[in-house]
Design a protein around this motif. Structure first.
Motif, mmCIF file in Angstrom:
data_model
loop_
_atom_site.group_PDB
_atom_site.id
_atom_site.type_symbol
_atom_site.label_atom_id
_atom_site.label_comp_id
_atom_site.label_asym_id
_atom_site.label_seq_id
_atom_site.Cartn_x
_atom_site.Cartn_y
_atom_site.Cartn_z
ATOM 1 N N GLN A 37 49.407 21.594 90.477
ATOM 2 C CA GLN A 37 50.721 21.736 90.450
ATOM 3 C C GLN A 37 51.382 22.440 91.459
ATOM 4 O OE1 GLN A 37 52.321 22.941 86.512
ATOM 5 N NE2 GLN A 37 53.350 24.661 87.691
ATOM 6 N N LEU A 38 52.239 21.782 92.323
ATOM 7 C CA LEU A 38 52.815 22.533 93.468
ATOM 8 C C LEU A 38 53.976 23.293 93.006
ATOM 9 C CD1 LEU A 38 52.923 22.967 96.672
ATOM 10 C CD2 LEU A 38 54.074 20.716 96.917
ATOM 11 N N ASN A 39 53.904 24.335 93.209
ATOM 12 C CA ASN A 39 55.001 25.346 92.656
ATOM 13 C C ASN A 39 56.104 25.967 93.718
ATOM 14 O OD1 ASN A 39 54.081 25.402 90.136
ATOM 15 N ND2 ASN A 39 53.589 27.552 89.901
ATOM 16 N N ALA A 40 55.465 26.052 94.928
ATOM 17 C CA ALA A 40 56.514 26.617 95.977
ATOM 18 C C ALA A 40 56.020 26.370 97.374
ATOM 19 C CB ALA A 40 56.645 28.126 95.823
ATOM 20 N N VAL A 41 56.996 26.305 98.166
ATOM 21 C CA VAL A 41 56.665 26.158 99.690
ATOM 22 C C VAL A 41 57.697 26.970 100.291
ATOM 23 C CG1 VAL A 41 56.747 24.439 101.617
ATOM 24 C CG2 VAL A 41 56.308 23.561 99.187
ATOM 25 N N GLY A 42 57.117 28.044 100.925
ATOM 26 C CA GLY A 42 57.723 29.059 101.689
ATOM 27 C C GLY A 42 57.264 28.941 103.185
ATOM 28 N N ALA A 43 57.689 27.629 103.587
ATOM 29 C CA ALA A 43 57.108 27.273 105.079
ATOM 30 C C ALA A 43 58.142 26.351 105.655
ATOM 31 C CB ALA A 43 55.882 26.927 104.933
ATOM 32 N N SER A 44 58.055 26.371 106.906
ATOM 33 C CA SER A 44 58.962 25.214 107.724
ATOM 34 C C SER A 44 57.952 24.155 108.104
ATOM 35 C CB SER A 44 59.454 25.722 108.913
ATOM 36 O OG SER A 44 58.493 26.441 109.767
ATOM 37 N N PHE A 45 56.663 24.431 107.769
ATOM 38 C CA PHE A 45 55.843 23.403 107.945
ATOM 39 C C PHE A 45 55.488 22.766 106.821
ATOM 40 C CE2 PHE A 45 52.980 25.987 111.326
ATOM 41 C CZ PHE A 45 53.843 25.956 112.173
ATOM 42 N N ASP A 46 55.200 21.331 106.767
ATOM 43 C CA ASP A 46 55.011 20.317 105.867
ATOM 44 C C ASP A 46 53.584 20.136 105.852
ATOM 45 O OD1 ASP A 46 55.607 18.691 103.836
ATOM 46 O OD2 ASP A 46 56.676 17.075 105.125
ATOM 47 N N ASN A 47 52.755 20.895 104.766
ATOM 48 C CA ASN A 47 51.653 20.929 104.804
ATOM 49 C C ASN A 47 50.952 20.049 103.854
ATOM 50 O OD1 ASN A 47 51.432 23.118 106.746
ATOM 51 N ND2 ASN A 47 52.060 24.671 104.945
ATOM 52 N N GLY A 48 49.434 19.590 104.303
ATOM 53 C CA GLY A 48 48.947 18.685 103.067
ATOM 54 C C GLY A 48 47.788 19.609 102.377
ATOM 55 N N PHE A 49 47.439 19.113 101.490
ATOM 56 C CA PHE A 49 46.320 19.800 100.486
ATOM 57 C C PHE A 49 45.074 18.816 100.234
ATOM 58 C CE2 PHE A 49 45.029 21.117 96.042
ATOM 59 C CZ PHE A 49 44.457 22.433 96.657
ATOM 60 N N GLY A 69 63.084 26.516 102.409
ATOM 61 C CA GLY A 69 61.978 26.649 101.787
ATOM 62 C C GLY A 69 61.974 26.114 100.316
ATOM 63 N N ILE A 70 61.150 26.099 99.186
ATOM 64 C CA ILE A 70 61.324 25.456 97.799
ATOM 65 C C ILE A 70 60.851 26.563 96.967
ATOM 66 C CG2 ILE A 70 60.950 23.599 96.564
ATOM 67 C CD1 ILE A 70 60.207 21.770 98.844
ATOM 68 N N ASN A 71 61.539 26.859 96.173
ATOM 69 C CA ASN A 71 61.357 27.961 94.890
ATOM 70 C C ASN A 71 60.930 29.183 95.500
ATOM 71 O OD1 ASN A 71 62.017 25.858 93.273
ATOM 72 N ND2 ASN A 71 59.733 25.309 92.753
ATOM 73 N N VAL A 72 61.449 29.959 96.809
ATOM 74 C CA VAL A 72 60.898 31.004 97.169
ATOM 75 C C VAL A 72 61.990 31.890 97.198
ATOM 76 C CG1 VAL A 72 58.912 30.280 98.270
ATOM 77 C CG2 VAL A 72 61.132 30.093 99.634
ATOM 78 N N ASN A 73 63.376 31.621 96.729
ATOM 79 C CA ASN A 73 64.540 32.164 96.906
ATOM 80 C C ASN A 73 64.906 32.599 95.731
ATOM 81 O OD1 ASN A 73 64.664 32.446 99.985
ATOM 82 N ND2 ASN A 73 65.456 30.321 99.632
ATOM 83 N N PRO A 74 65.062 34.011 95.221
ATOM 84 C CA PRO A 74 65.529 34.409 93.871
ATOM 85 C C PRO A 74 66.687 33.620 93.420
ATOM 86 C CG PRO A 74 65.359 36.161 95.271
ATOM 87 C CD PRO A 74 64.819 35.160 96.095
ATOM 88 N N GLU A 75 67.501 33.362 94.291
ATOM 89 C CA GLU A 75 68.964 33.055 93.924
ATOM 90 C C GLU A 75 68.968 31.304 93.795
ATOM 91 O OE1 GLU A 75 68.697 34.622 96.971
ATOM 92 O OE2 GLU A 75 69.142 36.331 95.683
ATOM 93 N N GLY A 76 67.857 30.814 94.087
ATOM 94 C CA GLY A 76 67.792 29.251 93.863
ATOM 95 C C GLY A 76 68.276 28.673 95.035
ATOM 96 N N PRO A 77 68.441 27.303 94.934
ATOM 97 C CA PRO A 77 68.247 26.515 93.924
ATOM 98 C C PRO A 77 66.658 26.367 93.681
ATOM 99 C CG PRO A 77 68.752 25.056 95.724
ATOM 100 C CD PRO A 77 68.975 26.251 96.062
#
Lengths: 135, 505
Positions: free
Chosen positions: B287-299, B358-366
């Motif tokens: 479950q991918l929860n957050a991405v606090g990066a400018s890089f687009d990483n694979g898993f 980023g995605i889901n790393v800022n408390p104000e959202g979105p």
């Protein structure tokens, strides 16, 4: 009488001293870190950063009159988490490694109706279906 | 038609032991789990315990290697100074009696005594009024009276009573050793009961029962996670039973900001095994929860030590359009010694940004709803390829920003074939392949963490110690203190620096 009083005072000092040490440890502010930044931390290269403990599990088989096969399972103490399940011949040995989360303190091993509890503080858990040794 | 139906139903049922019971119950006091004759009281205890494990029971009767009737050991009563049949006794496992004679050897341990007797009885199975072992009222059918008090071996042979001979219901045979006067013990050996063994050592030695097994795979429906699928039997969570939170820094080999939120996922794998304990498939849930990066990483996940030849098929990967992806015919990555499964090629293939950095790393959202990718890896269960759960060593890692040669792994997990080894020892990395140390700095700091449980992750640019202050104490003590450094219940979190998504505790 004086001797008794002296010994009592000594004992009291000893107890107070122990209590203070214990409280000091417990009363450390919970959210104050011993380092300000992660980059300031230094650990030895042996530290693996894992939040699990590795435990070796051994099922010691016992010869049986007939081949007996049933489910061997390793579960958390509350029965909610199954760590291992497999079909086990009673007479065969079996070994595996378990990665136990550090907050799981006890596990239960079941083989058919035989059930025994173990502490996860042990590096090796050996299970068999034998009753406790009797004289 | 009825006959056919009956045979099908019979095929769907197994006995508790899954094997036809044909062995003759014999008590010779010699069998032990130890292959050697370890002698003395330890050897006696080992041998009696073997018989207890096989459902023989004893009251006041021990094994001895002193003056054994045959071979090394015999059973013996205490000093036979009680005429009660309940003082010294041996009970057989549950049996289905056959016909013919029960035979045993008996003698005294010393040449003295006034009365010495061997009582032979049967115990019917009584589930309603019986004792805790379901034994009904004892019925005695023979008594052997020692007429001379010496150490000569007596061969006893007693017919199985007609009342129970060739019975289809279970019984036990009870041998009682009684006497008065003197101090000699009564010794017994080589007890043979013409019968069919009918006890279940795995079920408190109660009689075997018919257990439902719809798929006929040999695993009882109650234990079978897939009771209607003969190819599957058990679910085993790997590497442990709880989901984990994976947190990566993606600037390796350079130092990062240590917010460990460049890639945050809840990760769990489950092995499905068959009745032979062979791995049928592994289901990896991410479950991918957050991405606090400018890089687009694979898993991806490497099965350390397992050749791709062990795999049948990989299903469920989210592969997008990345050009670096090269898969073999079963869907694992090409040119790898060990099976590598691409879970997704880049985070943007799974989570779409709702704007902002980023995605889901800022408390104000979105905020964006986390997405789960479930990949099923089917394994070859043919004998020469089949593996067991203990062979599964999962090594999850990220592939940095489409650069296939740049991988970040958990501390001390080895890179794959496709990772560039030239990067080791550059930047702040202190990996030493010769010593098996990888992805750690000189101060032994990791570039990724895997923590048991579903954890909130860090707010962007906040050092992980602001959210989890006790992590420093745990690390400095090398795991000895504050082992629950991430535990909310212990008050070890500073919530203003953490982001709780739905389902995160």
């Amino acid at each position: 009488m004086k001797k008794l009083l002296f010994l009592s005072i000594l004992a009291l000092i000893g107890l107070t001293s122990c209590k203070k040490q214990f409280n000091e440890h417990q009363e450390l502010p919970k959210n104050v870190s011993s380092a300000k930044k992660f980059s300031e931390i230094k650990t030895s290269e042996n530290f693996d950063w894992k939040t699990t403990n590795e435990i070796s599990f051994k099922y010691n088989g016992i010869p049986t009159i007939e081949p007996i096969k049933t489910t061997l399972s390793i579960i958390s103490e509350d029965g909610k988490v199954v760590l291992y399940s497999g079909n086990q011949l009673m007479s065969s040995n079996f070994e595996t490694k378990l990665a136990i989360p550090t907050n799981v303190k006890n596990i239960v091993v079941k083989y058919g109706a035989v059930s025994k509890a173990f502490s996860t503080s042990l590096p090796i858990i050996a299970f068999d279906i034998l009753p406790a040794l009797e004289n | 038609m009825k006959k056919l139906l009956l045979s099908i139903v019979t095929g769907l049922l197994i006995t508790a032991n899954t094997q036809a019971q044909t062995a003759l119950p014999v008590l010779n006091c010699e069998t032990s789990s130890s292959p050697i004759n370890n002698g003395g009281s330890r050897g006696a205890t080992d041998r009696r315990n073997y018989d207890i494990a096989n459902c023989w029971t004893f009251g006041g009767v021990t094994y001895t290697d002193i003056g054994a009737i045959s071979n090394f050991y015999s059973a013996q009563s205490g000093q036979a100074t009680s005429l009660l049949v309940t003082s010294f006794w041996i009970k057989s496992p549950w049996i289905k009696p056959g016909s013919g004679n029960i035979t045993l050897k008996a003698k005294l341990s010393a040449s003295n005594g006034t009365v010495r007797k061997v009582h032979i009885a049967y115990l019917p199975y009584d589930a309603v009024n019986g004792n805790s072992a379901k034994e009904g009222t004892r019925v005695e059918f023979n008594v052997y009276d020692f007429t001379t008090f010496n150490t000569t071996v007596n061969n006893l042979s007693i017919p199985i009573p007609a009342a129970i001979a060739n019975s289809s219901v279970p019984y036990k045979i009870m041998i009682s050793l009684a006497g008065s006067g003197g101090n000699s013990r009564i010794m017994v050996d080589d007890l043979i009961i013409p019968s069919t063994y009918f006890a279940d050592p795995a079920n408190n030695c109660l009689p075997q029962v018919i257990i439902a097994d719809k798929d006929g795979d040999g695993v009882a429906d109650n234990d079978d996670a897939y009771p209607e699928d003969e190819l599957k039997a058990y679910n085993v969570q790997i590497p442990n039973a709880t989901p984990s939170t994976l947190m990566f820094e993606d600037l390796w080999p350079a130092t990062g900001d240590y917010d460990f939120n460049d890639f945050v996922a809840i990760y769990q794998a489950r092995a499905v095994t068959n009745a032979e304990n062979k791995v049928v498939e592994v289901i990896i849930s991410t479950q991918l929860n957050a991405v606090g990066a400018s890089f687009d990483n694979g898993f991806a996940v490497q099965f350390d030590g397992l050749s791709p030849i062990r795999l049948n098929m990989v299903n469920g990967s989210v592969l997008g359009t990345s050009k670096w992806i090269e898969l073999n015919e079963v869907g694992s990555e090409q040119n790898q010694d060990f099976a590598n499964i691409i879970i997704f090629d880049k985070t943007s293939s799974v989570l779409k940004s709702a704007g902002g950095s980023g995605i889901n790393v800022n408390p104000e959202g979105p905020f964006v709803k986390p997405e789960t990718v479930e990949v099923t890896v089917e394994f070859n269960t043919d004998k020469e390829f089949a593996i067991e759960v203990k062979d599964l060593k999962l090594n999850p890692y990220i592939i940095v920003n489409g650069q296939r040669e740049v991988e970040v792994h958990l501390p001390d997990y080895a890179p794959t074939n496709l990772a560039s080894k030239k990067l080791f020892g550059t930047g702040v990395d202190n990996s030493n392949p010769e010593k098996g140390t990888y992805y750690k700095t000189k101060n032994n700091l990791p570039f990724a963490l895997k923590v048991e449980g579903v954890l909130p992750h860090m707010v962007e640019k906040q050092d992980i110690l602001t959210g989890y202050p006790r992590l420093a104490d745990w690390a400095k003590s090398e795991g000895k203190e504050y082992e629950n450094w991430y535990d909310a219940d212990k008050g070890f979190r500073e919530n203003k620096f953490l982001i709780y998504l739905e389902g995160v505790k």
